[in-house]
Design a protein around this motif. Structure first.
Motif, PDB file in Angstrom:
ATOM      1  N   UNK A  42       0.863  -1.191   0.000  1.00 19.72           N
ATOM      2  CA  UNK A  42       0.000   0.000   0.000  1.00 19.72           C
ATOM      3  C   UNK A  42       0.889   1.227   0.000  1.00 19.72           C
ATOM      4  N   UNK A 179      -5.601   7.554  -2.091  1.00 16.94           N
ATOM      5  CA  UNK A 179      -4.581   7.158  -3.070  1.00 16.94           C
ATOM      6  C   UNK A 179      -4.965   5.919  -3.878  1.00 16.94           C
ATOM      7  N   UNK A 180      -4.532   5.930  -5.123  1.00 20.49           N
ATOM      8  CA  UNK A 180      -4.672   4.748  -5.976  1.00 20.49           C
ATOM      9  C   UNK A 180      -3.391   4.621  -6.784  1.00 20.49           C
ATOM     10  N   UNK A 238      -9.162   7.034  -8.247  1.00 16.87           N
ATOM     11  CA  UNK A 238      -8.846   6.075  -9.312  1.00 16.87           C
ATOM     12  C   UNK A 238      -9.245   6.635 -10.678  1.00 16.87           C
ATOM     13  N   UNK A 259      -3.292  -3.226  -9.032  1.00 15.19           N
ATOM     14  CA  UNK A 259      -4.007  -2.026  -8.583  1.00 15.19           C
ATOM     15  C   UNK A 259      -4.063  -2.046  -7.065  1.00 15.19           C
ATOM     16  N   UNK A 260      -3.621  -0.952  -6.461  1.00 16.08           N
ATOM     17  CA  UNK A 260      -3.705  -0.875  -5.007  1.00 16.08           C
ATOM     18  C   UNK A 260      -4.314   0.467  -4.597  1.00 16.08           C
ATOM     19  N   UNK A 261      -4.738   0.531  -3.365  1.00 21.78           N
ATOM     20  CA  UNK A 261      -5.304   1.769  -2.843  1.00 21.78           C
ATOM     21  C   UNK A 261      -4.637   2.111  -1.535  1.00 21.78           C
ATOM     22  N   UNK A 262      -5.010   3.247  -0.966  1.00 27.90           N
ATOM     23  CA  UNK A 262      -4.436   3.585   0.326  1.00 27.90           C
ATOM     24  C   UNK A 262      -4.938   4.906   0.861  1.00 27.90           C
TER      25      UNK A 262
END
Lengths: 395, 60
Positions: A42, A179-180, A238, A259-262
């Motif tokens: 992340x 965040x993406x 995103x 694909x990650x987020x945070x």
């Protein structure tokens, strides 16, 4: 089951705390709720070289994806400012492979003697007469109680442990970046420059980053200030990132591997990072740098300090908030000032409009790579856009 | 008064946990690959706005 110290969360802060406490001979348990330490990532994976040195960690090719020569800052009208390594390297000198890095730090904790369990989620604190006496853990589906006098909360941005102990870790939208990030392959980018796209046309109250990861791979990500996300626009971060990639053909030709987020705290650190029988470290303590969003180095430094103080507490059998504030004083001395400075910088940056960013970039664009130090920046601004200097006077 | 609870779209959630921090009511919990919304949710919508993936929505 009884341990001297229980560390919740095996990210860089937690593993560093566990290692440090174990090195001093205390009986330490490090708990990770996921099945795998280091995954999912992340993080944009950038760290400064000087920062790693401060953590006393020797760079290891096993977990370094790329070494950076410098950074390129892109203004809204795409004027590019190059930052020399000495300036940029403080922020991003290496792009890491966090999956490997995090495991390595956990392995170091194990080698120091810490016990580690994965797929073990802390579900609550065990209290007696209001004092923390242990934690409840759901470990591989089994609910167990673990006795301890000292809990180190390294449970990240979604921290629960501190909340249970009466420290409010919730964050307002204005204090957090949404965040993406994609890990992409087949993108065209220089292998040794990080790229930052700054201005509200890229991201309101944040920025877009491109961090090379070797070959044609790169982390391409975005952080948007929570309070600048329009209401009724689900998935704003995103979507902006997808639009950015689409508009830049050298990135658009890449394929998305991940694909990650945070959520990244961009505010002051926790006012109170200790309580009786508890210390809070890393993202949970909001030790992320509010200007850059970087959290690895402060996480490790704070984690180590907490581990040391934890071992001392065990030795003295004193787990009071007063004793543990030694940790709070130590992290403030180590990076408290730098967090404060970065907060001021962030407050200036999020209030600059796009023409100002263009003006700054325009002032600096003609200067060479090597000569551009901090004083150089100020001189250049003075010459071309003296009105912009006023903005920085508050810092 | 009708109370709308937040709903998680499991097809979009990437378990980043950012929303958990934004919840003023501590109603969200990130398990390993499950985001849970409990009865403390007031439907204030802060997490919905924050979610980078658009994985949170208000229940109809």
């Amino acid at each position: 089951m009884r341990y001297d110290v229980v560390v919740v969360g095996a990210g860089p802060a937690g593993s560093s705390a566990a290692r440090e406490a174990a090195l001093k001979g205390t009986k330490v348990l490090l708990l990770e709720k996921r099945q795998e330490i280091g995954s999912p990532v992340r993080c944009a994976e950038g760290v400064g070289k000087a920062g790693l040195e401060k953590c006393e960690i020797k760079p290891d090719p096993k977990w370094i994806a790329c070494e950076m020569k410098g950074a390129k800052l892109h203004s809204p009208n795409d004027a590019v400012v190059e930052l020399s390594e000495s300036l940029a390297g403080n922020e991003v000198g290496y792009v890491l492979e966090r999956k490997i890095f995090d495991r390595e730090l956990a392995a170091m904790a194990a080698e120091a003697g810490a016990e580690i369990t994965v797929k073990s989620m802390v579900t609550g604190l065990i209290k007696k007469d209001g004092k923390i006496k242990g934690i409840r853990v759901l470990s591989n589906g089994e609910e167990i109680g673990i006795e301890t006098d000292l809990v180190i909360a390294a449970d990240g941005v979604e921290s629960k442990v501190a909340r249970w102990a009466g420290i409010d870790t919730s964050l307002k939208l204005k204090d957090m970046e949404s965040c993406a990030q994609y890990l992409m392959a087949g993108v065209e980018c220089e292998p040794d420059y990080t790229h930052f796209y700054i201005g509200s046309c890229y991201s309101p109250g944040g920025y877009v980053w491109v961090f090379p990861k070797g070959g044609t791979k790169a982390n391409v990500g975005i952080g948007v200030l929570g309070s600048r996300i329009p209401k009724g626009s689900p998935g704003f971060a995103k979507r902006l990132l997808d639009q950015f990639i689409e508009k830049h053909s050298h990135y658009a030709k890449g394929k998305r591997l991940e694909l990650i987020g945070g959520g990244v705290p961009v505010t002051s650190p926790l006012e109170r990072s200790v309580a009786d029988n508890l210390m809070v470290v890393g993202d949970a303590a909001r030790h992320t740098d509010p200007a850059t969003g970087g959290g690895i180095i402060n996480g490790i430094r704070g984690g180590r300090l907490a581990g040391k103080v934890g071992a001392e507490a065990v030795e003295e059998q004193n787990f009071s908030q007063v004793f543990l504030s030694k940790y709070e004083r130590a992290w403030k001395e180590a990076f408290g000032d730098s967090l404060e400075r970065s907060l001021l910088v962030k407050d200036v940056l999020i209030n600059l409009d796009d023409p100002s960013f263009d003006g700054i970039a325009d002032s600096l664009a003609g200067y060479g790579f090597e000569e551009l130090g901090l004083l150089g920046i100020i001189d250049a601004l003075q010459e071309k856009h003296p009105e912009l200097l006023e903005v920085f006077e508050s810092i | 008064m009708r109370r709308t609870r937040v709903e998680v779209d499991k097809k979009k959630c990437v378990w980043c946990g950012g929303c958990v921090a934004t919840c003023p009511f501590d109603a969200l919990t990130l398990r390993e690959t499950v985001l849970e919304v409990d009865e403390r949710c007031t439907g204030c919508g802060i997490c919905v706005r924050f979610c980078p993936m658009g994985a949170l929505g208000e229940e109809a």
